[in-house]
Motif scaffolding. Structure first.
Motif, PDB file in Angstrom:
ATOM      1  N   VAL A  18     -38.893  17.819  71.673  1.00 39.61           N
ATOM      2  CA  VAL A  18     -37.935  16.949  72.361  1.00 39.61           C
ATOM      3  C   VAL A  18     -37.389  15.908  71.399  1.00 39.61           C
ATOM      4  CG1 VAL A  18     -37.639  15.228  74.182  1.00 39.61           C
ATOM      5  CG2 VAL A  18     -38.955  17.307  74.638  1.00 39.61           C
ATOM      6  N   ALA A  19     -38.281  15.280  70.630  1.00 36.24           N
ATOM      7  CA  ALA A  19     -37.857  14.261  69.662  1.00 36.24           C
ATOM      8  C   ALA A  19     -36.906  14.863  68.626  1.00 36.24           C
ATOM      9  CB  ALA A  19     -39.077  13.651  68.981  1.00 36.24           C
ATOM     10  N   ALA A  20     -37.214  16.079  68.171  1.00 35.20           N
ATOM     11  CA  ALA A  20     -36.358  16.731  67.176  1.00 35.20           C
ATOM     12  C   ALA A  20     -34.992  17.058  67.756  1.00 35.20           C
ATOM     13  CB  ALA A  20     -37.038  17.999  66.671  1.00 35.20           C
ATOM     14  N   ALA A  21     -34.953  17.530  68.981  1.00 36.01           N
ATOM     15  CA  ALA A  21     -33.679  17.861  69.618  1.00 36.01           C
ATOM     16  C   ALA A  21     -32.838  16.613  69.854  1.00 36.01           C
ATOM     17  CB  ALA A  21     -33.934  18.586  70.937  1.00 36.01           C
ATOM     18  N   GLU A  22     -33.476  15.532  70.271  1.00 40.56           N
ATOM     19  CA  GLU A  22     -32.745  14.306  70.577  1.00 40.56           C
ATOM     20  C   GLU A  22     -32.296  13.564  69.327  1.00 40.56           C
ATOM     21  OE1 GLU A  22     -34.836  13.337  74.907  1.00 40.56           O
ATOM     22  OE2 GLU A  22     -35.236  12.035  73.192  1.00 40.56           O
ATOM     23  N   ALA A  23     -32.797  13.977  68.170  1.00 41.68           N
ATOM     24  CA  ALA A  23     -32.380  13.345  66.918  1.00 41.68           C
ATOM     25  C   ALA A  23     -30.919  13.631  66.604  1.00 41.68           C
ATOM     26  CB  ALA A  23     -33.264  13.829  65.767  1.00 41.68           C
ATOM     27  N   GLY A 175     -28.079  29.527  80.155  1.00 39.32           N
ATOM     28  CA  GLY A 175     -28.710  30.843  80.186  1.00 39.32           C
ATOM     29  C   GLY A 175     -29.541  31.139  78.940  1.00 39.32           C
ATOM     30  N   HIS A 176     -29.054  30.723  77.769  1.00 36.43           N
ATOM     31  CA  HIS A 176     -29.805  30.950  76.529  1.00 36.43           C
ATOM     32  C   HIS A 176     -31.118  30.175  76.545  1.00 36.43           C
ATOM     33  CE1 HIS A 176     -26.623  33.233  74.607  1.00 36.43           C
ATOM     34  NE2 HIS A 176     -25.740  32.282  74.918  1.00 36.43           N
ATOM     35  N   ALA A 177     -31.067  28.957  77.068  1.00 39.74           N
ATOM     36  CA  ALA A 177     -32.290  28.155  77.154  1.00 39.74           C
ATOM     37  C   ALA A 177     -33.281  28.785  78.111  1.00 39.74           C
ATOM     38  CB  ALA A 177     -31.951  26.729  77.594  1.00 39.74           C
ATOM     39  N   MET A 178     -32.766  29.314  79.212  1.00 37.82           N
ATOM     40  CA  MET A 178     -33.641  29.977  80.185  1.00 37.82           C
ATOM     41  C   MET A 178     -34.327  31.188  79.559  1.00 37.82           C
ATOM     42  SD  MET A 178     -34.165  28.901  83.249  1.00 37.82           S
ATOM     43  CE  MET A 178     -33.559  27.789  84.522  1.00 37.82           C
ATOM     44  N   LYS A 179     -33.568  31.992  78.832  1.00 36.94           N
ATOM     45  CA  LYS A 179     -34.149  33.182  78.201  1.00 36.94           C
ATOM     46  C   LYS A 179     -35.189  32.785  77.160  1.00 36.94           C
ATOM     47  CE  LYS A 179     -32.998  37.606  76.091  1.00 36.94           C
ATOM     48  NZ  LYS A 179     -34.250  37.612  75.334  1.00 36.94           N
ATOM     49  N   GLY A 196     -38.917  26.463  73.182  1.00 41.72           N
ATOM     50  CA  GLY A 196     -37.719  27.280  73.050  1.00 41.72           C
ATOM     51  C   GLY A 196     -36.569  26.765  73.894  1.00 41.72           C
ATOM     52  N   ALA A 197     -36.877  26.376  75.116  1.00 46.40           N
ATOM     53  CA  ALA A 197     -35.839  25.836  76.004  1.00 46.40           C
ATOM     54  C   ALA A 197     -35.294  24.517  75.469  1.00 46.40           C
ATOM     55  CB  ALA A 197     -36.403  25.647  77.407  1.00 46.40           C
ATOM     56  N   VAL A 198     -36.189  23.656  75.008  1.00 46.29           N
ATOM     57  CA  VAL A 198     -35.774  22.356  74.466  1.00 46.29           C
ATOM     58  C   VAL A 198     -34.825  22.548  73.281  1.00 46.29           C
ATOM     59  CG1 VAL A 198     -36.587  20.333  73.190  1.00 46.29           C
ATOM     60  CG2 VAL A 198     -37.774  21.062  75.268  1.00 46.29           C
ATOM     61  N   ALA A 199     -35.160  23.481  72.402  1.00 52.50           N
ATOM     62  CA  ALA A 199     -34.315  23.721  71.232  1.00 52.50           C
ATOM     63  C   ALA A 199     -32.914  24.168  71.637  1.00 52.50           C
ATOM     64  CB  ALA A 199     -34.966  24.766  70.331  1.00 52.50           C
ATOM     65  N   GLU A 200     -32.827  25.074  72.602  1.00 47.35           N
ATOM     66  CA  GLU A 200     -31.517  25.571  73.047  1.00 47.35           C
ATOM     67  C   GLU A 200     -30.728  24.495  73.777  1.00 47.35           C
ATOM     68  OE1 GLU A 200     -30.057  28.395  72.332  1.00 47.35           O
ATOM     69  OE2 GLU A 200     -31.779  29.047  71.132  1.00 47.35           O
ATOM     70  N   VAL A 201     -31.400  23.725  74.619  1.00 50.96           N
ATOM     71  CA  VAL A 201     -30.733  22.626  75.317  1.00 50.96           C
ATOM     72  C   VAL A 201     -30.241  21.598  74.293  1.00 50.96           C
ATOM     73  CG1 VAL A 201     -31.086  20.647  76.854  1.00 50.96           C
ATOM     74  CG2 VAL A 201     -31.930  22.906  77.510  1.00 50.96           C
ATOM     75  N   GLY A 202     -31.074  21.347  73.285  1.00 47.85           N
ATOM     76  CA  GLY A 202     -30.693  20.399  72.235  1.00 47.85           C
ATOM     77  C   GLY A 202     -29.427  20.815  71.507  1.00 47.85           C
TER      78      GLY A 202
END
Length: 226
Positions: A18-23, A175-179, A196-202
């Protein structure tokens, strides 16, 4: 309720993701995982009532089978069934069936299997929306919060975005985050699925809501277990 088998290392893995995605974005990601989204108490009551009614119906239809059976089970000899004892037997059978089916439906995996999928999906989404309203909705400056919610027993996940994001990002974009989340979850890898979901949402948030110079962390990065 059975606790989720997640370690401190699992929590750190998700929090770091989460921290990495929000960066790279002004968006805020909230992650929640729960064992079950609803007790389905009413569903258990419905099945218990149906079982009790069915038992009474069978007793009425085939008394010649059940009365001798009751005599053998209770050790009765040449017993004369009166209206009072018949009613007592009927109440006992109905109560036993009601209690046993209720306990099975309420406290075993069979109860969830007996719950229609549309009911499970609707209640999981309702719980996710409730968590979103409490933990993410309108809690960021630009209304840029996203909830990733996983309910393990229901095998159901939700990604819910605040109004600022929903105005720019179509729902099917997730959809990509869900997969990325569902495939590891099917293998029992809860933390990996969330990561995986966090990375795609990010990635989506970074594209539409790049991080500003004065951006601050408005929501906690930690994984929340309910």
């Amino acid at each position: 309720m059975t606790r989720i088998a997640m370690t401190e290392a699992d929590h750190k893995l998700v929090s770091d993701a989460v921290a990495a995605a929000e960066a790279h974005t002004s968006g805020e990601i909230v992650t929640i995982v729960t064992r079950r989204s609803d007790s389905y108490h009413d569903i258990a009551l419905i099945w218990a009532a149906l079982a009790a009614f069915a038992a009474l119906s069978v007793l009425e239809i085939a008394p010649g089978f059940y009365l001798p059976l009751a005599e053998r089970m209770l050790g009765l000899w040449a017993f004369e069934w009166t209206p009072r004892t018949l009613i007592g037997l009927a109440l006992s059978v109905a109560t036993l069936k009601f209690a046993s089916v209720y306990l099975i439906a309420r406290f075993t995996p069979l109860g969830l299997w007996l719950t229609p999928r549309r009911v499970r999906n609707a209640r999981t989404r309702a719980r996710a929306m409730s968590c979103f309203r409490i933990g993410a909705e309108s809690r960021t400056t630009g209304h840029t919060g996203v909830l990733i919610y996983v309910s393990l027993d229901e095998h159901h996940a939700e990604i819910i975005a605040d109004t600022g994001i929903a105005a720019k990002v179509r729902p099917e974009t997730w959809g990509h985050a869900m997969k990325a989340m569902i495939d590891p979850l099917r293998r029992g890898q809860i933390a990996e699925g969330m990561v995986g979901a966090v990375a795609e949402v990010g990635k989506v948030l970074a594209e539409h809501f790049p991080r500003a110079q004065d951006d601050s962390n408005e929501l906690p990065d930690r994984l929340i277990e309910l």
